[in-house]
Structure formats: C-alpha cells, structure tokens
Design a protein around this motif. Structure first.
Motif, mmCIF file in Angstrom:
data_model
loop_
_atom_site.group_PDB
_atom_site.id
_atom_site.type_symbol
_atom_site.label_atom_id
_atom_site.label_comp_id
_atom_site.label_asym_id
_atom_site.label_seq_id
_atom_site.Cartn_x
_atom_site.Cartn_y
_atom_site.Cartn_z
ATOM 1 N N HIS A 103 13.967 -4.189 -0.408
ATOM 2 C CA HIS A 103 13.035 -3.081 -0.206
ATOM 3 C C HIS A 103 13.709 -1.743 -0.519
ATOM 4 O O HIS A 103 13.152 -0.903 -1.236
ATOM 5 N N THR A 104 14.921 -1.565 0.003
ATOM 6 C CA THR A 104 15.656 -0.321 -0.238
ATOM 7 C C THR A 104 15.940 -0.127 -1.720
ATOM 8 O O THR A 104 15.786 0.976 -2.269
ATOM 9 N N ARG A 105 16.333 -1.212 -2.396
ATOM 10 C CA ARG A 105 16.644 -1.118 -3.825
ATOM 11 C C ARG A 105 15.400 -0.780 -4.633
ATOM 12 O O ARG A 105 15.451 0.017 -5.581
ATOM 13 N N LEU A 106 14.255 -1.333 -4.258
ATOM 14 C CA LEU A 106 13.018 -1.031 -4.964
ATOM 15 C C LEU A 106 12.659 0.441 -4.813
ATOM 16 O O LEU A 106 12.255 1.100 -5.787
ATOM 17 N N LEU A 107 12.814 0.992 -3.619
ATOM 18 C CA LEU A 107 12.544 2.416 -3.416
ATOM 19 C C LEU A 107 13.481 3.269 -4.268
ATOM 20 O O LEU A 107 13.072 4.296 -4.822
ATOM 21 N N GLU A 108 14.748 2.833 -4.402
ATOM 22 C CA GLU A 108 15.706 3.572 -5.230
ATOM 23 C C GLU A 108 15.284 3.567 -6.693
ATOM 24 O O GLU A 108 15.349 4.611 -7.378
ATOM 25 N N LEU A 109 14.850 2.408 -7.202
ATOM 26 C CA LEU A 109 14.420 2.320 -8.595
ATOM 27 C C LEU A 109 13.197 3.205 -8.840
ATOM 28 O O LEU A 109 13.084 3.857 -9.894
ATOM 29 N N LEU A 110 12.283 3.233 -7.896
ATOM 30 C CA LEU A 110 11.102 4.084 -8.033
ATOM 31 C C LEU A 110 11.497 5.560 -8.056
ATOM 32 O O LEU A 110 10.992 6.338 -8.885
ATOM 33 N N GLU A 111 12.414 5.945 -7.175
ATOM 34 C CA GLU A 111 12.837 7.342 -7.139
ATOM 35 C C GLU A 111 13.537 7.753 -8.425
ATOM 36 O O GLU A 111 13.450 8.902 -8.853
ATOM 37 N N GLU A 112 14.235 6.801 -9.066
ATOM 38 C CA GLU A 112 14.929 7.115 -10.318
ATOM 39 C C GLU A 112 13.967 7.495 -11.433
ATOM 40 O O GLU A 112 14.358 8.154 -12.396
ATOM 41 N N VAL A 113 12.706 7.068 -11.332
ATOM 42 C CA VAL A 113 11.709 7.448 -12.345
ATOM 43 C C VAL A 113 10.715 8.455 -11.771
ATOM 44 O O VAL A 113 9.615 8.629 -12.296
ATOM 45 N N GLY A 114 11.119 9.127 -10.690
ATOM 46 C CA GLY A 114 10.316 10.213 -10.151
ATOM 47 C C GLY A 114 9.224 9.818 -9.186
ATOM 48 O O GLY A 114 8.342 10.626 -8.888
ATOM 49 N N VAL A 115 9.264 8.590 -8.682
ATOM 50 C CA VAL A 115 8.232 8.116 -7.757
ATOM 51 C C VAL A 115 8.837 8.019 -6.361
ATOM 52 O O VAL A 115 9.748 7.222 -6.138
ATOM 53 N N LYS A 116 8.334 8.828 -5.451
ATOM 54 C CA LYS A 116 8.826 8.821 -4.072
ATOM 55 C C LYS A 116 7.704 8.344 -3.160
ATOM 56 O O LYS A 116 6.683 9.019 -3.009
ATOM 57 N N ILE A 117 7.886 7.162 -2.580
ATOM 58 C CA ILE A 117 6.877 6.559 -1.714
ATOM 59 C C ILE A 117 7.305 6.733 -0.258
ATOM 60 O O ILE A 117 8.363 6.240 0.145
ATOM 61 N N GLU A 118 6.507 7.435 0.521
ATOM 62 C CA GLU A 118 6.833 7.659 1.928
ATOM 63 C C GLU A 118 5.899 6.889 2.857
ATOM 64 O O GLU A 118 6.307 6.458 3.936
ATOM 65 N N GLU A 119 4.653 6.722 2.478
ATOM 66 C CA GLU A 119 3.697 5.987 3.287
ATOM 67 C C GLU A 119 3.107 4.857 2.453
ATOM 68 O O GLU A 119 2.805 5.044 1.271
ATOM 69 N N TYR A 120 2.932 3.689 3.076
ATOM 70 C CA TYR A 120 2.426 2.542 2.336
ATOM 71 C C TYR A 120 1.875 1.509 3.304
ATOM 72 O O TYR A 120 2.220 1.486 4.492
ATOM 73 N N SER A 121 1.010 0.627 2.789
ATOM 74 C CA SER A 121 0.521 -0.508 3.559
ATOM 75 C C SER A 121 1.532 -1.641 3.445
ATOM 76 O O SER A 121 2.280 -1.725 2.467
ATOM 77 N N ARG A 122 1.543 -2.555 4.435
ATOM 78 C CA ARG A 122 2.551 -3.610 4.480
ATOM 79 C C ARG A 122 1.901 -4.987 4.515
ATOM 80 O O ARG A 122 0.911 -5.191 5.206
ATOM 81 N N ALA A 123 2.516 -5.910 3.794
ATOM 82 C CA ALA A 123 2.069 -7.302 3.798
ATOM 83 C C ALA A 123 3.274 -8.187 4.058
ATOM 84 O O ALA A 123 4.412 -7.832 3.719
ATOM 85 N N SER A 124 3.039 -9.349 4.659
ATOM 86 C CA SER A 124 4.142 -10.257 4.960
ATOM 87 C C SER A 124 4.105 -11.530 4.133
ATOM 88 O O SER A 124 5.000 -12.363 4.224
ATOM 89 N N HIS A 125 3.079 -11.685 3.278
ATOM 90 C CA HIS A 125 2.922 -12.905 2.485
ATOM 91 C C HIS A 125 2.203 -12.533 1.191
ATOM 92 O O HIS A 125 1.393 -11.594 1.169
ATOM 93 N N PRO A 126 2.474 -13.245 0.082
ATOM 94 C CA PRO A 126 1.787 -12.934 -1.179
ATOM 95 C C PRO A 126 0.263 -12.917 -1.067
ATOM 96 O O PRO A 126 -0.403 -12.099 -1.702
ATOM 97 N N THR A 127 -0.294 -13.819 -0.259
ATOM 98 C CA THR A 127 -1.750 -13.830 -0.086
ATOM 99 C C THR A 127 -2.218 -12.549 0.588
ATOM 100 O O THR A 127 -3.241 -11.961 0.202
ATOM 101 N N GLU A 128 -1.471 -12.087 1.590
ATOM 102 C CA GLU A 128 -1.808 -10.839 2.258
ATOM 103 C C GLU A 128 -1.688 -9.668 1.296
ATOM 104 O O GLU A 128 -2.512 -8.747 1.310
ATOM 105 N N MET A 129 -0.643 -9.687 0.466
ATOM 106 C CA MET A 129 -0.435 -8.624 -0.512
ATOM 107 C C MET A 129 -1.655 -8.487 -1.415
ATOM 108 O O MET A 129 -2.204 -7.391 -1.597
#
Length: 215
Positions: A103-129
């Motif tokens: 999760h932390t690494r994904l946020l870092e990759l997003l920030e590297e291309v100018g995307v900063k995500i602070e609020e988001y919905s959460r899922a615990s399973h692919p079906t929930e996603m």
C-alpha cells in the motif's frame, strides 16, 4: 493472488503427488506470513512485498496494474487514462492492513506522477473492490486480466509501467522438500513474460529491499 496461478499449482501438485493431501487456506499477506512462520501452513502464493527474512521468496509472475472503472464512466471512452484522471476522481484501495508495504509503495508511485491520494474507500477482497467501483465509489487499480463484473472495464495508465508481483513463500528452514521442486516445475510451464526490449515495469509490490509474497 491470481486464481489461475493458484489453480495451476494445485493441478501440478495433484499430477505429481496424487497421494499427498492438499488443504487450501486463504488469507491476506500478514496472516499467511504468520501461518508460514509458525509452521501452520507449508507455502503460500502472495502479492509482494513481505519483509520476513526467515522466508524464501520465489517470484513467479508480474502483472500490469490497470484502472478498473464502470463501463459507462466518462473516462471509459479513453484508450488510456492520464495520471491526472486518478487525482480528479474518488479512489478505492485495498485496506492497508492486507499488505501495508505494498500500500505504501503504491502511494509512492502515485505521488511520483503527481497523484496524491489522502482519502479513499477501502475493500478487503477483490469482489468487494469491484462492488465499490460498480456502486460509484471511485476508480481502483487492479491486476490486468482479473475477471470483471459485466458493468466494469479496465484502462491502462499512460506513461507508467506499474506491476503487481506474485511470489511463492515458504520457510528457509524446515520446509517440505517437494515445495521448491513444484515451484520450479510450475515456473517452467508458465509462459515467459517479456518487456519487448523496453524498460522493465516499475513494481508496485517491491520496496528498496527484497520482500516476500501473499494471497
């Protein structure tokens, strides 16, 4: 983990060791790592990274991360999305507890291309996603090739090569001798993935250190 890979391993196990019983177990990264470390299970297929140095980590597959969105979403008319499209729309992530390092690494990759995500919905399973995306709670980054709900579709992100990396994990000491053999045979049967001479994709599942995997 990729269900196709999961099923392929079990099929190979039954082919080579028909008299050896298999007792499947599903769980998130942290849970499976703990169960391997305790000896409760012998091996697992997980999403990288994992930091437990007592485990062997044998990477078997890389899949591109793509954006999952409703098929009727305005962005679905594009052949590929721009990073800014992710910033301007709500986001759905897997719960950080499933694999905090990924999760932390994904946020870092997003920030590297100018995307900063602070609020988001959460899922615990692919079906929930997919359910949250379908209900309009946002866009999600998922493994390319994932079986989708009929109302959903996927698009790549232009200018990036993010991947989700899958590996087998098992204890360095005291693992069943058949586990490394089965992994080698399975890898030999998988279709090799190439980058067609391009720079290899940047993994969303690896940090600066070698890590391990999860389901």
């Amino acid at each position: 983990a990729d269900p196709t890979l999961f099923n392929a391993f079990f099929a190979l196990h039954r082919e080579l060791l028909p008299d050896c019983p298999i007792r499947p177990a599903h769980g998130d990264t942290a849970q499976l790592v703990e169960e391997i470390a305790s000896g409760e299970i012998d091996a697992a297929i997980v999403t990288l990274p994992v930091a437990d140095l007592s485990l062997c980590v044998d990477e078997v597959q890389q899949d591109r991360l793509v954006v999952c969105l409703r098929a009727d979403h305005p962005l679905a008319s594009k052949a590929a999305l721009q990073p800014a499209d992710l910033q301007q729309n709500p986001t759905v992530f897997y719960h950080p507890q499933r694999n905090a390092q990924a999760h932390t690494r994904l946020l870092e990759l997003l920030e590297e291309v100018g995307v900063k995500i602070e609020e988001y919905s959460r899922a615990s399973h692919p079906t929930e996603m997919q359910g949250l995306v379908k209900q309009g709670f946002g866009l999600a980054l998922i493994r390319e090739g994932t079986m989708l709900d009929a109302e959903l579709t996927t698009r790549p992100v232009a200018g990036v090569g993010w991947t989700v990396d899958t590996a087998f994990i098992y204890k360095k000491q005291g693992h069943p001798k058949t586990v490394p053999m089965l992994i080698r045979l399975l890898k030999s049967r998988l279709t090799p993935q190439t980058t067609n001479g391009k720079k290899p994709p940047r993994s969303a599942g690896k940090g600066p250190e070698q890590m391990t995997l999860l389901d």
